[in-house]
Each structure stands twice: as structure tokens, then as C-alpha cells.
Write a protein that holds these residues in place. Structure first.
Motif, PDB file in Angstrom:
ATOM      1  N   GLY A   1       8.022  29.579 -12.340  1.00  0.00           N
ATOM      2  CA  GLY A   1       8.721  30.218 -11.236  1.00  0.00           C
ATOM      3  C   GLY A   1       9.414  31.492 -11.653  1.00  0.00           C
ATOM      4  O   GLY A   1       9.460  32.469 -10.900  1.00  0.00           O
ATOM      5  N   GLU A   2       9.970  31.522 -12.864  1.00  0.00           N
ATOM      6  CA  GLU A   2      10.630  32.732 -13.366  1.00  0.00           C
ATOM      7  C   GLU A   2       9.626  33.872 -13.496  1.00  0.00           C
ATOM      8  O   GLU A   2       9.881  34.999 -13.084  1.00  0.00           O
ATOM      9  N   LYS A   3       8.446  33.559 -14.059  1.00  0.00           N
ATOM     10  CA  LYS A   3       7.402  34.571 -14.190  1.00  0.00           C
ATOM     11  C   LYS A   3       6.886  34.995 -12.813  1.00  0.00           C
ATOM     12  O   LYS A   3       6.669  36.191 -12.558  1.00  0.00           O
TER      13      LYS A   3
ATOM     14  N   LEU B   1       6.799  38.752 -10.893  1.00  0.00           N
ATOM     15  CA  LEU B   1       5.611  39.350 -10.308  1.00  0.00           C
ATOM     16  C   LEU B   1       5.824  39.709  -8.848  1.00  0.00           C
ATOM     17  O   LEU B   1       5.233  40.659  -8.335  1.00  0.00           O
ATOM     18  N   ASP B   2       6.681  38.962  -8.181  1.00  0.00           N
ATOM     19  CA  ASP B   2       6.883  39.137  -6.746  1.00  0.00           C
ATOM     20  C   ASP B   2       8.221  39.804  -6.428  1.00  0.00           C
ATOM     21  O   ASP B   2       8.694  39.732  -5.313  1.00  0.00           O
ATOM     22  N   SER B   3       8.828  40.464  -7.417  1.00  0.00           N
ATOM     23  CA  SER B   3      10.181  40.976  -7.256  1.00  0.00           C
ATOM     24  C   SER B   3      10.294  42.096  -6.227  1.00  0.00           C
ATOM     25  O   SER B   3      11.367  42.395  -5.742  1.00  0.00           O
ATOM     26  N   LYS B   4       9.170  42.741  -5.862  1.00  0.00           N
ATOM     27  CA  LYS B   4       9.217  43.840  -4.906  1.00  0.00           C
ATOM     28  C   LYS B   4       9.481  43.352  -3.487  1.00  0.00           C
ATOM     29  O   LYS B   4       9.938  44.110  -2.638  1.00  0.00           O
ATOM     30  N   GLU B   5       9.147  42.097  -3.216  1.00  0.00           N
ATOM     31  CA  GLU B   5       9.352  41.565  -1.866  1.00  0.00           C
ATOM     32  C   GLU B   5      10.793  41.093  -1.703  1.00  0.00           C
ATOM     33  O   GLU B   5      11.279  40.276  -2.478  1.00  0.00           O
ATOM     34  N   LYS B   6      11.465  41.596  -0.659  1.00  0.00           N
ATOM     35  CA  LYS B   6      12.860  41.240  -0.426  1.00  0.00           C
ATOM     36  C   LYS B   6      12.934  40.056   0.517  1.00  0.00           C
ATOM     37  O   LYS B   6      13.474  40.112   1.616  1.00  0.00           O
ATOM     38  N   VAL B   7      12.352  38.967   0.093  1.00  0.00           N
ATOM     39  CA  VAL B   7      12.383  37.736   0.877  1.00  0.00           C
ATOM     40  C   VAL B   7      12.698  36.590  -0.052  1.00  0.00           C
ATOM     41  O   VAL B   7      12.580  36.695  -1.272  1.00  0.00           O
ATOM     42  N   GLU B   8      13.105  35.488   0.551  1.00  0.00           N
ATOM     43  CA  GLU B   8      13.366  34.297  -0.245  1.00  0.00           C
ATOM     44  C   GLU B   8      12.043  33.793  -0.816  1.00  0.00           C
ATOM     45  O   GLU B   8      11.082  33.567  -0.092  1.00  0.00           O
ATOM     46  N   TYR B   9      11.986  33.617  -2.112  1.00  0.00           N
ATOM     47  CA  TYR B   9      10.723  33.302  -2.772  1.00  0.00           C
ATOM     48  C   TYR B   9      10.676  31.836  -3.166  1.00  0.00           C
ATOM     49  O   TYR B   9      11.605  31.315  -3.770  1.00  0.00           O
TER      50      TYR B   9
ATOM     51  N   PHE C   1      -1.608  36.144 -15.979  1.00  0.00           N
ATOM     52  CA  PHE C   1      -1.639  36.011 -14.534  1.00  0.00           C
ATOM     53  C   PHE C   1      -2.835  36.791 -14.007  1.00  0.00           C
ATOM     54  O   PHE C   1      -3.024  37.967 -14.340  1.00  0.00           O
ATOM     55  N   VAL C   2      -3.659  36.147 -13.192  1.00  0.00           N
ATOM     56  CA  VAL C   2      -4.831  36.795 -12.598  1.00  0.00           C
ATOM     57  C   VAL C   2      -4.546  37.040 -11.121  1.00  0.00           C
ATOM     58  O   VAL C   2      -4.450  36.086 -10.333  1.00  0.00           O
ATOM     59  N   PHE C   3      -4.405  38.309 -10.761  1.00  0.00           N
ATOM     60  CA  PHE C   3      -4.181  38.678  -9.360  1.00  0.00           C
ATOM     61  C   PHE C   3      -5.509  38.607  -8.618  1.00  0.00           C
ATOM     62  O   PHE C   3      -6.522  39.145  -9.069  1.00  0.00           O
ATOM     63  N   VAL C   4      -5.524  37.923  -7.471  1.00  0.00           N
ATOM     64  CA  VAL C   4      -6.752  37.791  -6.684  1.00  0.00           C
ATOM     65  C   VAL C   4      -6.843  38.923  -5.675  1.00  0.00           C
ATOM     66  O   VAL C   4      -7.698  39.794  -5.759  1.00  0.00           O
ATOM     67  N   GLU C   5      -5.965  38.924  -4.690  1.00  0.00           N
ATOM     68  CA  GLU C   5      -5.884  40.016  -3.725  1.00  0.00           C
ATOM     69  C   GLU C   5      -4.690  39.775  -2.822  1.00  0.00           C
ATOM     70  O   GLU C   5      -4.141  38.667  -2.760  1.00  0.00           O
TER      71      GLU C   5
END
Length: 435
Positions: free
Chosen positions: A246-248, A252-260, A303-307
Motif C-alpha cells: 500500500g505504501e508503494k 505511484l498514485d500520489s498525483k490523485e487527490k482522492v482517498e486511496y 510495478f507494471v503499469f497496464v493502462e
């Protein structure tokens, strides 16, 4: 703020069922469950499979919640909300047994010798059925299984046999993993508990076993709503390592300003533990981990980004380690007018990744390069699979998240509602009738 109270039945029409995927151990076929539909593609025949079930048509009448192949690939099991557990022979894809459950089914597993099928219901009971197929292979209908063990009213989320067949591991939404000795006469019940693996701080969503070649025993991996993947010595119950995916994922998702939310929704691993793939709620790709059992270490390798808009709901990995199948999908997505939607991606070159983890591997295959190609996509994704549907995919991801929360997060009731539910419980009614 008042405690949320659920006063009626769940709106089943708005509830989404995540798409499920299972790969034959030798990659001879692949199965996809989407809502009540079971779709199968045979790689050796290079065509979609027609399932035959003499007793029921269609095969299932409600959402399929669990599917799996047996260890040798000869048997396949599907089960779900219609309270039917269907056992299939994979050489003919003919249903040889239909077992009726009293409750909706949440997990299934086949013993490694192929003699027993186990399934867990929404009341926390694991049932077992012995397979005694007749010479003609005709389907046996309306069989009743016998109870094997129980988790005392906690929904069982995952059910796995150890590679040596000595243990059966069960996980639930109350943070517990129970390791039970699988008895020689399981139809009489499994009463000897080996250990409890305790340490997760939220629901346990998935389990898988690994058996490193240089070790005399197997080990257990677990994923959870607490955003961790954990490595266990299930024989002793000892926690060997915790990997905070979850930390990683948050980085990776830090740009989104939503509850993750970084709940681990699925994990798959090669038998030797050299490759562990994890699907994480809200993450647009696959987290790959490696397990160093001698060092008692579990670590993130890549981490493999899909799309964008693609959030995996389930993973499929065969023992041959050639391909990792990734599916995103759900049924009954009423908000966007899509009743069933699935998207499939395939990660290849896993062997190159294992030999060089710093290279650009695994890679995501293009649609035309997938095994089965256009025929497979037509069977699994439908005729409109070429069209981009980003809005629909995003809505599907949201619906799957809500569905998992409904399944795995315990509902909160007021004190008055709790008392009412206790008085109305079926098991209490049964006791009163006895006396």
C-alpha cells in the motif's frame, strides 16, 4: 454522527460481481466468469468451448463468485450466489456433479488428489464433497455436501490446499487465517487445528502457497485489506515477513487527490515463489514481488503499469510461468447501462524478468499477439472489444470497489438492529424447534 443502519435486504440489482479468471495449470485452457456466465477458451483446439450441463440451463442463474482448476487440470469448479457448486471435467467440459448449498458460496478448492471438492458459504462454514463419478460420466444432481469446518459466522474469503495436501488454509473477513489439518477421513469433519496465522489488521482477501525447491516444506502468502502481503510459516503459525504494498501503491498514485484504498484483491505466485503478482484496489497495473524464503524476506521487485482506467480485479497464472493473465470486469453496472463488461490483458516474458529483473520485462502483449487472438477476445470481451470505453471502464472499477467493500467489510448496525437480527437468526429458530 449516527451509526449507519441497514434496515432492508441488499439491493442485489445494483450489486456488481467482479470478473474472475482461472488458467489451466498446463495452459491448455482458460476460464472467465462474468456475472452468471462462464466462458471457456481451449488453446489446444483454438476455439471457444461449449459447456454442457444436462441438469441446468443456463449453467448458473446468479453471479459466479468462485472458480478454480484442480492441481492436475482434470477438474474445474464454479460456484456462486445461486447456491450451486458445479464440477466440470475439462476434457469434455461436461458437468459431472452439481452440489446444492444452503447459503451463497464465497470460495472453492479442489484437493490435490482430485478426490474432494470443498466450498465455503456466506455463513462461514466449509463443506466437502467426495467425487464418485459413475462410468458413464453422467451428471449427478442435488447432492448434499457435509460440513468440514467453520469460522463461526465470518465470511470465508479464500480457501486453499497446501501443496502436500496435509493442510487446508481458510481466510475470513475478521482478519483470521486458520490452518487446519486435512484428515484422512474428511467426511467426518476436520477437527484438528494446526495454527492460526494472526497479524493482519483488516479482512484477509486472498491466499496462495509456495514451495521453494530448497525447502522441506511449503509457505503461505496472504493479501489483505490492510494493504500488505505477508509471508507465513503456516506449520508453526509464524509471520516471516510483511510487505507494505500500500505504501508503494500510494507513491505511484500520489498525483490523485482522492482517498486511496490499497486493499490487495488478488495474489498469484509461481510454485517456487520466485514470482508473486498482486492486484491492488485502485492501482492501474500489477505489483510484482519476489520471495526469498531462506532470508525470510518478501520484497517489491517491480510495478507494471497496464493502462489508465484499467484496474485488475483478478489474476491468472499457470505453473508453467509463461504468461500472467489480468482481467478487469464486472456485471450489473447499471449506472452506465452496461450489464456485463470485461477487459483482458496478458503479461509475457516472465522468464526474462526472472533472469533480469532490471530489464523492461514483463511486457504487455498486443491484442493480436495474445494466445487465441481475436477468437479469445470475442469470447471473453464481446464483439465491441475493439472500441475504447474509458468511461465504462472507470464506472466498472468503481462498481467493483463497492462490491468488494460490501463483501469484505463488516456492516455496522445499531444496538436495536443487532438485537432484532439476533432474534431472527435461522440457527436460533432451529434450536427452538428442537426443544
Amino acid at each position: 454522527m449516527e451509526e449507519e443502519v441497514h434496515t432492508g435486504e441488499i439491493n442485489r440489482e445494483a450489486e456488481a460481481a467482479p470478473a474472475l479468471i482461472a488458467v489451466h495449470p498446463l495452459e491448455r485452457s482458460i476460464a472467465l466468469a462474468l456475472g452468471y456466465e462462464l466462458r471457456v477458451f481451449d488453446f489446444e483446439m483454438d476455439c471457444a468451448v461449449t459447456l454442457t450441463d444436462e441438469a441446468y440451463s443456463p449453467c448458473h442463474s446468479d453471479a459466479i463468485r468462485a472458480i478454480c482448476f484442480g492441481a492436475n487440470g482434470r477438474l474445474f469448479v464454479s460456484a456462486g450466489d445461486d447456491k450451486l457448486v458445479k464440477i466440470w471435467r475439462t476434457d469434455t467440459w461436461h458437468c459431472i456433479r452439481t452440489v446444492c448449498s444452503d447459503k451463497r458460496v464465497s470460495a472453492v478448492a479442489i484437493s490435490h488428489d482430485g478426490l474432494f471438492v470443498t466450498f465455503a458459504d456466506k455463513f462461514g462454514v466449509v463443506w466437502i464433497e467426495r467425487l464418485e463419478e459413475d462410468d458413464q460420466g453422467q451428471a449427478s444432481v442435488d447432492k448434499k455436501a457435509v460440513p468440514l469446518l467453520g469460522h463461526y459466522c465470518s465470511i470465508i474469503t479464500s480457501l486453499k490446499f497446501s501443496p502436500d495436501g496435509k493442510f487446508i488454509a481458510t481466510a475470513d473477513r475478521d482478519f483470521k487465517i486458520r490452518i487446519t489439518i486435512f484428515p484422512k477421513g474428511p467426511l467426518k469433519g476436520a477437527h484438528e487445528i494446526q495454527n492460526f496465522c494472526l497479524g493482519h489488521t483488516d479482512f484477509v482477501s486472498c491466499l496462495t502457497f509456495i514451495c521453494p525447491p530448497d525447502c522441506h516444506q511449503s509457505f503461505l502468502l496472504s493479501g489483505s485489506g490492510d494493504a500488505t502481503v505477508r509471508l507465513w510459516d503456516h506449520v508453526s503459525g509464524q509471520l516471516l515477513d510483511t510487505c507494505d504494498v500500500g505504501e508503494k501503491a500510494g507513491l505511484l498514485d500520489s498525483k490523485e487527490k482522492v482517498e486511496y484504498s490499497a486493499a490487495v484483491t488478488d495474489i498469484n505466485a509461481l510454485p517456487d515463489g520466485s514470482f508473486v503478482a498482486a492486484a491492488i484496489q485502485g492501482l492501474h497495473g500489477v505489483m510484482i514481488l519476489k520471495c526469498d524464503v531462506p532470508a525470510r524476506r518478501l520484497f517489491i521487485a517491480k510495478f507494471v503499469f497496464v493502462e489508465e482506467s484499467f484496474v485488475p480485479t483478478r489474476l491468472g497464472l499457470s505453473s508453467s510461468a509463461k504468461l500472467l493473465w489480468v482481467v478487469m470486469g464486472a456485471s450489473n453496472v447499471s449506472k452506465v447501462g452496461v450489464s456485463k463488461m470485461a477487459q483482458l490483458r496478458v503479461l509475457s516474458d516472465l522468464d526474462k524478468f526472472l533472469s533480469n529483473e532490471h530489464g523492461d520485462y514483463p511486457v504487455i502483449l498486443k491484442d493480436k499477439d495474445m494466445p487465441g487472438g481475436e477468437k479469445l477476445l470475442l469470447q471473453f470481451q464481446g464483439s465491441d472489444h475493439v472500441t475504447k470505453q474509458d468511461a465504462a471502464l472507470a464506472a466498472t472499477a468503481t462498481a467493483v470497489k463497492v462490491a468488494m467493500q460490501n463483501l469484505l467489510t463488516k456492516k455496522q448496525y445499531s444496538l436495536e438492529k443487532r438485537d432484532f437480527r439476533k432474534r431472527d437468526r435461522n440457527d436460533r429458530k432451529f434450536k427452538k424447534q428442537q426443544f
